[in-house]
Design an enzyme around this catalytic site. Sequence first.
Site, mmCIF file in Angstrom:
data_model
loop_
_atom_site.group_PDB
_atom_site.id
_atom_site.type_symbol
_atom_site.label_atom_id
_atom_site.label_comp_id
_atom_site.label_asym_id
_atom_site.label_seq_id
_atom_site.Cartn_x
_atom_site.Cartn_y
_atom_site.Cartn_z
ATOM 1 N N CYS A 75 0.852 -1.187 0.000
ATOM 2 C CA CYS A 75 0.000 0.000 0.000
ATOM 3 C C CYS A 75 0.893 1.245 0.000
ATOM 4 C CB CYS A 75 -0.885 -0.056 1.238
ATOM 5 S SG CYS A 75 -1.956 1.350 1.404
ATOM 6 N N CYS A 184 -0.216 3.764 -6.819
ATOM 7 C CA CYS A 184 -1.228 3.118 -5.967
ATOM 8 C C CYS A 184 -1.377 1.725 -6.539
ATOM 9 C CB CYS A 184 -2.557 3.861 -6.043
ATOM 10 S SG CYS A 184 -3.932 2.938 -5.332
HETATM 11 N N1 DGL Z 1 -3.748 0.431 -2.871
HETATM 12 C C1 DGL Z 1 -3.363 1.394 -1.888
HETATM 13 C C2 DGL Z 1 -2.211 2.250 -2.353
HETATM 14 O O1 DGL Z 1 -1.351 1.734 -3.001
HETATM 15 C C3 DGL Z 1 -4.466 2.176 -1.250
HETATM 16 C C4 DGL Z 1 -5.581 2.699 -2.093
HETATM 17 C C5 DGL Z 1 -6.709 3.141 -1.201
HETATM 18 O O2 DGL Z 1 -7.199 2.304 -0.443
HETATM 19 O O3 DGL Z 1 -7.059 4.329 -1.253
HETATM 20 O O4 DGL Z 1 -2.106 3.396 -2.026
#
Ligand code: DGL
Length: 263
Positions: A75, A184
């Site tokens: 994340c 993301c």
């Molecule tokens: N997939 C996560 C990231 O890489 C978080 C996306 C989210 O939940 O807003 O930031």
Amino acid sequence: MIDFKSPIGVADSGVGGLSVVRALRSELPHEDILYFGDTANCPYGNKTEEHLLMLSGNMLSFLEKRNAKCIALACNTTSALAPQLRMRIKTPIITIAECAANAVSELDVSAVGVIATKFTIAGGIYNRCIQSAAPGVAVYGIGSANLASLVERGAPDAEIDSEIRLCMDQLLKNAPLKDVILGCTHYPLVMSRFMACYPELNFIDPAPQQAIALRKHLQAEDLLAKPHRAKLTIFTTGDTEAFRAVCKENGFDDTYDMEFFHI
Ligand code: DGL
């Protein structure tokens, strides 16, 4: 006790970290993986730091208790909280945002774009990491409030395209960019939509860099798994069948040993 047979942990706010699992499977095909997808609390990108510390701390402790030998924090949004998170658990944490900068140092460019969640852009982690891995490269960021949620719920292409265009047009107003990092983990799952909307741009998925960093870490610690049919175990706070469907869409088929648990 941790040994070479222990699994790798992967943590994300939802299905996005599957882009990291994909890269791990290719770089480290014999590793068992325990995946935590916090779908019930997705999106993370619009939450406060305090809330994110609590949620990501819970995910990491969960994986540590199940004997993860190291954790890929897939994340980007919570990557910025790594210093605080590293004080909470003993298991080594390798964050995607810290690894993504290595992809930039391999490009011969003077500027790069980053599209990510609002939290990731506001915290400036990509600026800091790129400045240290590739000094002098200008970083232009744009935050999307909606794209991760749209990917998480499997929204139709038209909705995804419209959010991509809204953000990317804004980003390209500020600089004539050629290379854009998908900052993301949800976004590489819709890489084909980015490429369809902006075929002239090079979109970078940082997941392979994180997989390389994990391999180097496991090699250095003598913790690489021996060849065997590896297993992917998915824990989600959301619906297991929806998660299974996203896995299938992304090429995780019956050649993978998979198990799904609702927690
Ligand atoms: N997939 C996560 C990231 O890489 C978080 C996306 C989210 O939940 O807003 O930031």
